[in-house]
Every structure is written in C-alpha cells, then in structure tokens.
Design a protein around this motif. Structure first.
Motif, PDB file in Angstrom:
ATOM      1  N   ASN A   1       0.333   0.789 -10.907  1.00 46.93           N
ATOM      2  CA  ASN A   1       1.505  -0.081 -10.889  1.00 46.93           C
ATOM      3  C   ASN A   1       1.123  -1.532 -10.697  1.00 46.93           C
ATOM      4  N   GLY A   2      -0.087  -1.746 -10.170  1.00 47.37           N
ATOM      5  CA  GLY A   2      -0.461  -3.095  -9.748  1.00 47.37           C
ATOM      6  C   GLY A   2      -0.425  -4.118 -10.854  1.00 47.37           C
TER       7      GLY A   2
ATOM      8  N   GLY B   1       0.842  -1.199   0.000  1.00 45.24           N
ATOM      9  CA  GLY B   1       0.000   0.000   0.000  1.00 45.24           C
ATOM     10  C   GLY B   1       0.873   1.243   0.000  1.00 45.24           C
TER      11      GLY B   1
ATOM     12  N   ARG C   1      -1.254   5.656  -3.247  1.00 41.65           N
ATOM     13  CA  ARG C   1      -2.114   5.374  -4.401  1.00 41.65           C
ATOM     14  C   ARG C   1      -3.187   4.337  -4.081  1.00 41.65           C
TER      15      ARG C   1
ATOM     16  N   MET D   1      -3.536  -6.053  -5.137  1.00 42.56           N
ATOM     17  CA  MET D   1      -2.762  -4.841  -5.396  1.00 42.56           C
ATOM     18  C   MET D   1      -3.640  -3.614  -5.218  1.00 42.56           C
TER      19      MET D   1
HETATM   20  S1  SF4 Z   1       0.473  -1.530  -6.275  1.00 44.83           S
HETATM   21 FE1  SF4 Z   1      -0.205   0.613  -6.274  1.00 44.83          FE
HETATM   22  S2  SF4 Z   1      -1.063   0.890  -4.201  1.00 44.83           S
HETATM   23 FE2  SF4 Z   1       0.194  -0.948  -4.101  1.00 44.83          FE
HETATM   24  S3  SF4 Z   1       2.201  -0.198  -3.373  1.00 44.83           S
HETATM   25 FE3  SF4 Z   1       2.286  -0.325  -5.637  1.00 44.83          FE
HETATM   26  S4  SF4 Z   1       1.736   1.749  -6.281  1.00 44.83           S
HETATM   27 FE4  SF4 Z   1       1.076   1.576  -4.124  1.00 44.83          FE
END
Ligand code: SF4
Length: 628
Positions: free
Chosen positions: A572-573, A537, A540, A567
């Motif tokens: 980015n997930g 986390g 975002r 995610m």
């Molecule tokens: S997937 Fe998105 S919410 Fe999770 S750490 Fe990466 S950038 Fe942050």
C-alpha cells in the motif's frame, strides 16, 4: 455525480455545533452513528498470524480506550486466523468487535466476514487489484463493464455480511484509487468521492446498508475538503451512512498529534464523524488518549450560546481558497501566515531557530532572545501610557481605545471579537486600512464564532488582515497543542487567517512558539520543517518503523521544503505516499526501496544502508541543504 456547485451544504449549520444525523450501524456490541458517541478505534501492528501477540495488543488498545480494533488481513491465512484471535480474546472474557483490514484480496474479505464483526475494504483496490499507474482510456461502455465486474465480486461479500450480521467499511485513501477512477477524475477529491460512491450504490442496489464510510489522506486540506464533499454527495442522493475519520500517515510525536487534530478536529467541529482513528507511528495504544481528547473537547461545544448567523456570504467548503486581504506590514496581502506568540505573563523562549514575525509583550522593553532582532513587538496601550509607536513596536488597542482615537494613525493592532463588529466600528475600519485585526474569542464554540467573523467581514467589504488569536490555560503541553490545532485548523484549511497568535502562559514558551509553526504546517499554510509522512505500521510492516522514522528524521528534519514518506510496506505504501517528494518504503524483510516523486529509484537495498542512500539521493537530486 452532481456538480459541486449544486450540492447541499455538508453540515446542518456553520454557526451552531450539531452532530450530523447518521443511521446507526451495528458492529457487534458497538453502535456507530445514530445517537452513539463518537467511537474510538485503533489498529494492531503485530503479525496477524501471531495470535497471542495480536490478542495482547488488542487488549492494550481496549484498555487505553479503544472500542473496536482493526487487524491486518492481507490474505486467506490471516483471515482464517482471525478466528483464533477471537477465541483467545473470548477466553480472556473479551467480546469487543474486531475489524478485518482487507485491501487486495476479495477472498480474504469473504473469510473474514464470517469471523469478525466488520470488514474494511478499499474501493481503490478491492476488485481492481494493484493500481498500474497507466494512462487508460475509459469510455462509458468499459466503465459500465468494470462496474458489473465489481458487483460480481462484491455481491458474495454482501450476502455473507447479511448472513452473519457483519458491517462493512468502505475506506478510500488518497493515492490508492483504481485506474478507472484515475482515468476519469485523477487523484482528486472528486475521484475519491466517486470511488466510494460506486461501491455505495452497489451496496444499496443489493439492499445492504450496514456501511461505514471513510476517505483519508495525509494532506489535511485534501482530507477535510474530500470528506465534506462525500457527505454532501451522499446527502444529495438521500444517504446517511456514518463516517470514520482519520488523517493517514500523520507521523509521530507532536507533529503527528497536531496534524491529526487539525484534520480530525476540523471535521468534528462541523458535527461530522462517528468513529475516529488517530494514526501515529507509535504503539497503537498511544493513539487513544489523543482521539479521546479530540472527541471530548469538540463535543463539549454542544448546547453552546447562539452565534448570530451571517447570510449571503460566498464560501468554498470543498476547495481551498485563501481569503483576499490587503497588506499591513508583514501581515496579509498573500504573505506567508505570520506567527505572533502572546508572551504576556510567560516570558520569551531562551533561543530558537524559528523566529516569529511579531510577539505580544507586556511592555516595549520586554526581553526577547538575542537572535530575534527585527521581531516586532505588539504592546498593549493600556498600562503603557506614553509609549511611542515605531515600526518595531506597534500599539495593541482594544475596541474602546481605538474608537476613542487616542493613538492617531500608523500601523496598529486592534484586538476584537465577532460581537464587536458593530456599525460604528465597521464604519471606522472602512476609512482605516492600516490596522491588523487580532481576532479573539471567548465563545464555547470559538471556531464557529471566528468563522462567522470572516463571513461578516466579507459582507462588510473589509479586507484587513486578520490574525487568529486563542488563549489556553492548560499546563499539559500536549493538551494545549491538540486544542489549539483543533480550534484553528478548520479556519486555516478554509483560507481564513493571515497569522496565528496563541496564548498559553502555563506551558513553556518554546512549546508555545513551536506550536504556532506546527499548526500552520499541519494546516498547510506555512512550511518551516520537513514534512514526514510516516505510516502507523500494521501487520504488513517490514521494518522497525518507529526506529527508522527517528533515524530519517534526525538526518533530514531540516529540509523544510521537502515531504519525505516512510512507509512500512510496498503493497500500500507506494500509492498512499501520494504527494511525497521522496519515499522510503519496505520492500521485503530487511530490504528497502527508495522513491522520488513516486518513481522507483533504488530497488531493494539492505535496510542498514537505506538512510545513507536516501540522503545521497536527496543530494544527487539537488534538494539537500546543510543543517543550521
Ligand atoms: S503502508 Fe503498509 S505497513 Fe504501513 S500501514 Fe499501510 S499497509 Fe501497513
């Protein structure tokens, strides 16, 4: 890039713990690399526009042991607000360095470089934007043109960093590589290294050297082999930039801790790493005690007694290769790595769904749970005179008894350590194929000593199965688990070991047993439960990650052949869930999208329905198994 076979070794010695010598990079008042200790850090999960909440979380991270704090900086607004967060912290008398976490937005990086001490960019998306997952044909001309374009976007950032004394972290992640790199290398260790090296060379061309490098993956094997490859590649080009280590999306609870300890511990063990972040799907301050224990535990190996080096062995530190062993019973010969908890002095768990292959017990009639019928007992010969070995109960011998030949033939277990590999024993083993070797160590750098054992065995041409054995006196279960994972992870990731045997009489037997399975899974040699790839986390994040992760785990935790990613955001997930079978990804406030093998299957459904729909999707795909 140099061919892998031509690269220098990634560390100073495989037998002697020494920290890699890296140049010092200043991040405000904190030095990274040089003679500094391994620095600890974490990242905020608050909205970066919420100045008070972010400053308060930064403070909690520092109070828990963090030395620098990273903050999500997705756009211009967040970059500008870093100034307010800094001012708020200053008002509270705090001047620890802040790091802006920028991905897709070069403008945000420029604004952040004027406001905080370090900026993290991802070479996979800094100049190229979101990856399109398209097949692209990159000839040399197109490749050169792309690099020129990157340099054009990077140069203003380097100029600003120089002007303000800001450091840069070039941080590549498995699964978020540019189309250009994907077209040339695919999502491989070589691709991740090439992605970093492109940016590094541009920085050097522009005479900028305040750089920290990282390559992270959720897959510990990929992560360790890739970081080693990066170090060797840098070394071949005369570069000595410090390293930031981490296992991404490690998950939560003991699984997340064990996975982090396997990956980070394996690199620290060879002296790599100048700053670390343990990524847990928990409050960020929970990461710091884990990071501190790993750092302190591994650095405690400095100045250890010498380990006799082995020369002339063949070894592949940049790709997984399982050591070839011959089978003895359930061990070796390519069979699944065996679990052999040492229950001497602590009794057996009352019951458990997970069954070991064998147990080490004080006596042949020691109590075992009822549903453990068929679990083999390994019984020390000393103290059990008159015991008759059977298929169900194997004798456990020390070297002296074995050489005295007091037990005859048949399958046996020989408990030994590296220093026992003397000519007489080697000669005897050459004529005796029915022995499982239980490899113990009492050395301060037991990991390196056990690695030397495998090299020596190879040199002697012996292929007996080897079960790694380690003993711990810790009473705190978490400490024992981190140490066991850090000690044995490196060996398992390099294909050494046909089984694992841990002894920890001061922790509950169930913890002892579960830790075996946890370490083997984290090192990717035996899967006994669902692998959850959940992000920690950040600013975002679009839903309550901790709560959602718990819900998904409760419904799907028994699907041992699956990898399920949870995610927090779609930005980015999608890329970073890399090799997950199923993905549960935040798509907007209160909205979730579901993926199968990184393909979008269900778009933006309400969060309240998403866990049920994920279960349905797994059922529709034929991957569901009833629990129990
Ligand atoms: S997937 Fe998105 S919410 Fe999770 S750490 Fe990466 S950038 Fe942050």
């Amino acid at each position: 890039m140099n061919k892998v076979a031509d690269l220098p070794l990634y560390c100073a010695s495989l037998f002697d713990y020494q920290r890699r010598s890296a140049r010092e990079v200043r991040v405000g008042k904190v030095g990274i690399g040089g003679n500094n200790p391994v620095r600890l850090q974490s990242m905020t999960t608050t909205s970066s526009m919420d100045t008070a909440a972010t400053a308060a979380q930064c403070l909690r991270i520092v109070q828990a042991g963090g030395e620098l704090v990273r903050i999500t900086t997705q756009g211009r607004r967040e970059a500008i607000n870093l100034e307010q967060i800094k001012a708020e912290l200053k008002q509270q008398g705090q001047d620890f360095p802040l790091v802006a976490d920028v991905h897709f937005n070069p403008n945000a990086a420029l604004l952040a470089a004027e406001r905080v001490e370090k900026v993290r960019i991802n070479p996979g998306n800094f100049a190229d934007g979101a990856k399109k997952f398209r097949e692209l044909d990159y000839d040399a001309e197109r490749y050169a043109a792309d690099l020129a374009e990157i340099e054009e976007k990077l140069r203003p950032l380097l100029d600003l960093c120089k002007k303000h004394g800001t450091a840069l972290r070039i941080g590549a992640n498995h699964g978020s590589l540019s189309d250009r790199i994907m077209a040339r290398y695919g999502d491989t260790p070589e691709g991740m290294v090439a992605s970093c090296m492109e940016f590094l060379r541009l920085c050097r061309k522009n005479d900028f050297h305040e750089i920290v490098l990282s390559i992270k993956a959720s897959n510990t094997r990929v992560m360790v082999h890739t970081v080693r490859l990066l170090v060797a590649t840098m070394q071949a080009e005369g570069m000595d930039y410090p390293l930031h280590l981490g296992v991404t999306e490690a998950g939560s609870g003991e699984d997340g801790r064990i996975k982090s300890a396997v990956g980070i511990g394996a690199l620290l063990a060879d002296g790599l790493g100048d700053t670390i972040r343990v990524s847990l799907t928990e409050d960020p301050e929970a990461e710091l005690p884990v990071a501190a224990l790993l750092r302190d535990y591994v650095s405690g190996r400095a100045g250890h007694a010498p380990i006799a080096p082995v020369v002339g062995f063949s070894y592949s530190p940049y790709a997984y290769q399982q050591r070839q062993s011959h089978p003895v019973g359930l061990f070796g010969g390519g069979q699944t790595a065996g679990v052999v908890p040492d229950l001497r002095g602590c009794g057996a768990p009352m019951s458990g769904l997970l069954r070991p292959e064998a147990v080490i017990v004080d006596a042949v009639d020691s109590h075992l749970p009822e549903n453990w019928t068929g679990v083999q007992r390994w019984v020390p010969v000393a103290g059990n005179e008159g015991f008759v070995p059977t298929q169900a109960a194997w004798p456990l011998l020390d070297v002296k008894t074995y050489l005295a030949d007091r037990v005859g033939s048949g399958p046996r277990v020989l408990e030994l350590s590296y220093v026992d590999l003397q000519p007489e024993l080697l000669g005897r083993l050459r004529t005796d194929q029915e022995v499982v070797l239980l490899l113990k160590t009492g050395h301060q750098n037991g990991t390196a000593e056990q690695r030397a054992f495998f090299f020596a065995l190879q040199q002697a041409g012996l292929s007996h199965p080897v079960v790694l054995q380690r003993s711990y006196t810790d009473a705190v279960a978490g400490d024992f688990q981190l140490k066991a994972a850090a000690d044995t992870g490196l060996l398992l990731l390099d294909g050494f070991g046909d089984g694992l045997s841990l002894s920890a009489p001061a922790v509950p037997p169930k913890v002892l047993l579960d830790t075996h399975f946890g370490v083997l899974q984290a090192a990717r040699v035996r899967f006994s439960k669902t692998e959850f790839i959940s992000c920690p986390g950040c600013g975002r994040t679009l839903f309550d990650l901790q709560e959602t992760t718990r819900k998904v785990q409760a419904r799907t935790g028994h699907l041992k052949d699956l990898k399920i990613a949870i995610m927090g955001c779609i930005v980015n997930g999608i890329g970073e869930m890399a090799d997950a079978d199923y993905g549960y990804v935040g798509a907007g406030p209160g909205k979730v999208s579901l993926f199968k093998n990184r393909e979008l299957v269900v778009k933006t459904l309400p969060e309240a329905e998403a866990v049920d729909r994920l279960v349905e999707l797994i059922k529709e795909s034929g991957d569901w198994r009833a629990p129990g």
